[in-house]
Motif scaffolding. Structure first.
Motif, PDB file in Angstrom:
ATOM      1  N   PRO A 298       9.483 -25.119  10.531  1.00  0.00           N
ATOM      2  CA  PRO A 298       9.941 -24.061   9.605  1.00  0.00           C
ATOM      3  C   PRO A 298      11.299 -24.439   9.002  1.00  0.00           C
ATOM      4  N   PHE A 299      11.274 -25.170   7.923  1.00  0.00           N
ATOM      5  CA  PHE A 299      12.489 -25.765   7.347  1.00  0.00           C
ATOM      6  C   PHE A 299      13.581 -24.732   7.087  1.00  0.00           C
ATOM      7  N   ASP A 300      13.214 -23.552   6.599  1.00  0.00           N
ATOM      8  CA  ASP A 300      14.208 -22.537   6.239  1.00  0.00           C
ATOM      9  C   ASP A 300      14.985 -22.026   7.457  1.00  0.00           C
ATOM     10  N   LYS A 301      14.388 -22.124   8.644  1.00  0.00           N
ATOM     11  CA  LYS A 301      15.022 -21.597   9.863  1.00  0.00           C
ATOM     12  C   LYS A 301      15.722 -22.679  10.681  1.00  0.00           C
ATOM     13  N   VAL A 302      15.551 -23.937  10.284  1.00  0.00           N
ATOM     14  CA  VAL A 302      16.157 -25.029  11.049  1.00  0.00           C
ATOM     15  C   VAL A 302      17.652 -25.073  10.768  1.00  0.00           C
ATOM     16  N   ALA A 303      18.448 -25.123  11.823  1.00  0.00           N
ATOM     17  CA  ALA A 303      19.907 -25.110  11.669  1.00  0.00           C
ATOM     18  C   ALA A 303      20.450 -26.516  11.434  1.00  0.00           C
ATOM     19  N   LYS A 304      21.558 -26.578  10.695  1.00  0.00           N
ATOM     20  CA  LYS A 304      22.259 -27.852  10.519  1.00  0.00           C
ATOM     21  C   LYS A 304      23.158 -28.063  11.727  1.00  0.00           C
ATOM     22  N   GLU A 305      23.042 -29.236  12.323  1.00  0.00           N
ATOM     23  CA  GLU A 305      23.802 -29.536  13.536  1.00  0.00           C
ATOM     24  C   GLU A 305      24.482 -30.890  13.414  1.00  0.00           C
TER      25      GLU A 305
ATOM     26  N   ASP B 215       9.021 -36.030  20.700  1.00  0.00           N
ATOM     27  CA  ASP B 215       8.521 -35.430  21.930  1.00  0.00           C
ATOM     28  C   ASP B 215       8.569 -33.906  21.890  1.00  0.00           C
ATOM     29  N   ASN B 216       9.310 -33.341  20.919  1.00  0.00           N
ATOM     30  CA  ASN B 216       9.397 -31.885  20.805  1.00  0.00           C
ATOM     31  C   ASN B 216       9.788 -31.504  19.375  1.00  0.00           C
ATOM     32  N   PRO B 217       8.811 -31.512  18.450  1.00  0.00           N
ATOM     33  CA  PRO B 217       9.124 -31.219  17.038  1.00  0.00           C
ATOM     34  C   PRO B 217       9.797 -29.873  16.819  1.00  0.00           C
ATOM     35  N   LYS B 218       9.592 -28.925  17.731  1.00  0.00           N
ATOM     36  CA  LYS B 218      10.198 -27.597  17.567  1.00  0.00           C
ATOM     37  C   LYS B 218      11.722 -27.640  17.683  1.00  0.00           C
ATOM     38  N   LYS B 219      12.266 -28.746  18.183  1.00  0.00           N
ATOM     39  CA  LYS B 219      13.719 -28.889  18.287  1.00  0.00           C
ATOM     40  C   LYS B 219      14.298 -29.662  17.099  1.00  0.00           C
ATOM     41  N   ALA B 220      13.608 -29.619  16.003  1.00  0.00           N
ATOM     42  CA  ALA B 220      14.095 -30.282  14.787  1.00  0.00           C
ATOM     43  C   ALA B 220      15.429 -29.693  14.352  1.00  0.00           C
ATOM     44  N   LYS B 221      16.252 -30.522  13.698  1.00  0.00           N
ATOM     45  CA  LYS B 221      17.521 -30.037  13.173  1.00  0.00           C
ATOM     46  C   LYS B 221      17.838 -30.738  11.863  1.00  0.00           C
ATOM     47  N   LYS B 222      18.683 -30.105  11.070  1.00  0.00           N
ATOM     48  CA  LYS B 222      19.150 -30.712   9.828  1.00  0.00           C
ATOM     49  C   LYS B 222      20.423 -31.500  10.114  1.00  0.00           C
ATOM     50  N   ILE B 223      20.504 -32.689   9.529  1.00  0.00           N
ATOM     51  CA  ILE B 223      21.712 -33.502   9.690  1.00  0.00           C
ATOM     52  C   ILE B 223      22.161 -33.987   8.316  1.00  0.00           C
ATOM     53  N   ASP B 224      23.455 -34.110   8.133  1.00  0.00           N
ATOM     54  CA  ASP B 224      24.018 -34.585   6.867  1.00  0.00           C
ATOM     55  C   ASP B 224      24.573 -35.985   7.090  1.00  0.00           C
ATOM     56  N   LEU B 225      23.785 -36.972   6.733  1.00  0.00           N
ATOM     57  CA  LEU B 225      24.128 -38.357   7.048  1.00  0.00           C
ATOM     58  C   LEU B 225      25.408 -38.802   6.356  1.00  0.00           C
ATOM     59  N   MET B 226      25.592 -38.384   5.108  1.00  0.00           N
ATOM     60  CA  MET B 226      26.731 -38.879   4.336  1.00  0.00           C
ATOM     61  C   MET B 226      28.060 -38.254   4.756  1.00  0.00           C
TER      62      MET B 226
ATOM     63  N   THR C  36      18.495 -30.301  -4.059  1.00  0.00           N
ATOM     64  CA  THR C  36      19.517 -30.796  -4.988  1.00  0.00           C
ATOM     65  C   THR C  36      20.055 -32.103  -4.412  1.00  0.00           C
ATOM     66  N   PRO C  37      20.729 -32.908  -5.222  1.00  0.00           N
ATOM     67  CA  PRO C  37      21.257 -34.167  -4.667  1.00  0.00           C
ATOM     68  C   PRO C  37      22.108 -33.919  -3.426  1.00  0.00           C
ATOM     69  N   SER C  38      21.636 -34.419  -2.300  1.00  0.00           N
ATOM     70  CA  SER C  38      22.347 -34.246  -1.040  1.00  0.00           C
ATOM     71  C   SER C  38      21.852 -35.310  -0.077  1.00  0.00           C
ATOM     72  N   ALA C  39      22.378 -35.293   1.117  1.00  0.00           N
ATOM     73  CA  ALA C  39      21.901 -36.222   2.139  1.00  0.00           C
ATOM     74  C   ALA C  39      21.515 -35.452   3.386  1.00  0.00           C
ATOM     75  N   THR C  40      20.958 -34.264   3.214  1.00  0.00           N
ATOM     76  CA  THR C  40      20.532 -33.456   4.342  1.00  0.00           C
ATOM     77  C   THR C  40      19.123 -33.849   4.747  1.00  0.00           C
ATOM     78  N   TYR C  41      19.035 -34.470   5.909  1.00  0.00           N
ATOM     79  CA  TYR C  41      17.753 -34.920   6.435  1.00  0.00           C
ATOM     80  C   TYR C  41      17.240 -33.935   7.481  1.00  0.00           C
ATOM     81  N   LEU C  42      15.943 -33.970   7.671  1.00  0.00           N
ATOM     82  CA  LEU C  42      15.304 -33.227   8.740  1.00  0.00           C
ATOM     83  C   LEU C  42      14.993 -34.216   9.852  1.00  0.00           C
ATOM     84  N   LEU C  43      15.643 -34.047  10.995  1.00  0.00           N
ATOM     85  CA  LEU C  43      15.486 -34.940  12.137  1.00  0.00           C
ATOM     86  C   LEU C  43      14.548 -34.269  13.139  1.00  0.00           C
ATOM     87  N   ILE C  44      13.380 -34.884  13.357  1.00  0.00           N
ATOM     88  CA  ILE C  44      12.343 -34.277  14.175  1.00  0.00           C
ATOM     89  C   ILE C  44      12.125 -35.098  15.443  1.00  0.00           C
ATOM     90  N   PRO C  45      12.502 -34.578  16.620  1.00  0.00           N
ATOM     91  CA  PRO C  45      12.220 -35.307  17.867  1.00  0.00           C
ATOM     92  C   PRO C  45      10.703 -35.415  18.070  1.00  0.00           C
TER      93      PRO C  45
END
Length: 368
Positions: free
Chosen positions: A32-39, A301-312, A290-299
């Protein structure tokens, strides 16, 4: 005596069990991309691979990176140059550079791939061919006549290739297809969910939508939540579903056809899912709004623990590209020379001769 009703009951139970497992797996892989927190996150094991620079391997632009058997295969489509091969340390080994209209030559490169025998394949849109360079030898080749235009491809097996966006004068003919060159046949394996939309006329955000990573082939169906993996039997399987309220509605997609300015100005919807890569631990992608570097990082072994990360946000990646591939279980970005980065990395022994004339540097890293 064989009890046919009992056998039928057994297979019914087995089929039900398999369907329940498939359903559970699909549910597990819905993000659920809209509910995934940036960490915050940690970069580890960063490694810099400067690509050797000589007159024989001067790169115009890196269109694609594949890593196999301790070799980097670099596609440079700029002026249809070809494929350059470097070893694991970035030392130049050889190239396939055969522009022309003769046998074994290409006019308009669209894509490349490498099989497990280190044969290199180059797609020529102008000739509607795939040229197989045996053991990456530019003088030992086989021409495979597809007789259709297509945007991307992946080698599947000795008989078959996957083709993305098979097209003709009227636009897209098949979204994703299997081409069997032994039988000279093309078969659609995924129907479009937007039949009234000509995706060929809508600007693209990603270099690739069909790509191999960690020995797996992935395909992103544009403007939908679905990321497919493609099995050896040519079956697209819903691998991850990136659910969101921000995908563009069909009626709005129609207005983006042949309208790149409007597409660029659109900043509220997910326009593409790009950078589909995995290593042993994570699957990584970028729902592009929009132009950004926000990736969705999906473990994995547990996709439900996905988080957003800003690589740049990390100083190490200022001025680098989006993620371009995977090598030795690490993700790859491309870094071109800049004075600011040169100052940051001045103490790195591998980059002492790095300058404005140098080929790009491959930056390999893991994420913790």
């Amino acid at each position: 005596m064989i009890n046919l009703p009992l056998i039928g009951l057994f297979f019914s139970i087995l089929l039900l069990s398999c369907n329940q497992q498939d359903s559970t797996q699909k549910e597990k892989n819905v993000i659920p991309f809209d509910k995934v927190a940036k960490e915050d996150f940690e970069i580890k094991d960063i490694e810099y691979i400067p690509l050797e620079t000589t007159e024989h391997c001067l790169l115009g632009d890196i269109s694609k990176v594949l890593y196999k058997d301790d070799r980097y295969y670099i596609l440079d489509k700029n002026q249809n140059r070809g494929v350059y091969i470097f070893n694991k340390d970035g030392n130049f080994l050889s190239s396939i550079n055969k522009q022309g209209e003769g046998p074994g030559e290409y006019i308009e490169i669209t894509d490349m791939d490498v099989d497990d025998e280190n044969n290199v394949y180059i797609a020529d849109n102008a000739k509607m061919d795939i040229i197989k360079y045996i053991q990456a030898n530019p003088n030992n080749y086989e021409t495979i006549h597809v007789r259709e235009h297509f945007m991307e491809f992946c080698y599947l097996n000795e008989h078959s290739f996957l083709l993305r966006d098979v097209f003709g004068p009227e636009g897209q003919k098949m979204k994703l297809a299997s081409f069997n060159h032994k039988e000279n046949s093309i078969t659609s394996i995924l129907n479009s969910k937007n039949e009234n939309i000509n995706e060929m006329d809508i600007m693209k955000c990603s270099k690739h939508y069909l790509y191999r990573s960690n020995k797996q082939i992935y395909y992103n169906e544009r403007f939908t939540p679905y990321i497919y993996s493609i099995s050896q039997n040519e079956r697209p399987i819903e691998h991850y579903t990136i659910s969101s309220e921000y995908y563009i509605a069909d009626k709005e997609l129609k207005g983006l056809e042949k309208n790149p300015v409007k597409f660029i100005q659109e900043t509220t919807h997910i326009k593409d899912i790009i950078s589909l890569y995995e290593n042993d631990d994570y699957f990584l992608c970028m729902p592009f709004i929009t132009p950004s570097a926000t990736y969705l990082l999906i473990p994995k072994d547990n996709p439900k623990k996905a988080k957003k990360i800003d690589l740049m946000n990390k100083a190490e990646f200022q001025g680098t590209s989006q993620i371009e591939g995977v090598a030795n279980k690490k993700f790859i970005v491309i870094m071109k020379y800049s004075e600011s980065q040169a100052k940051i990395l001045k103490n790195n022994s591998k980059l002492k001769s790095w300058n404005e004339e140098s080929n790009p540097v491959l930056v390999l890293f893991s994420i913790k």
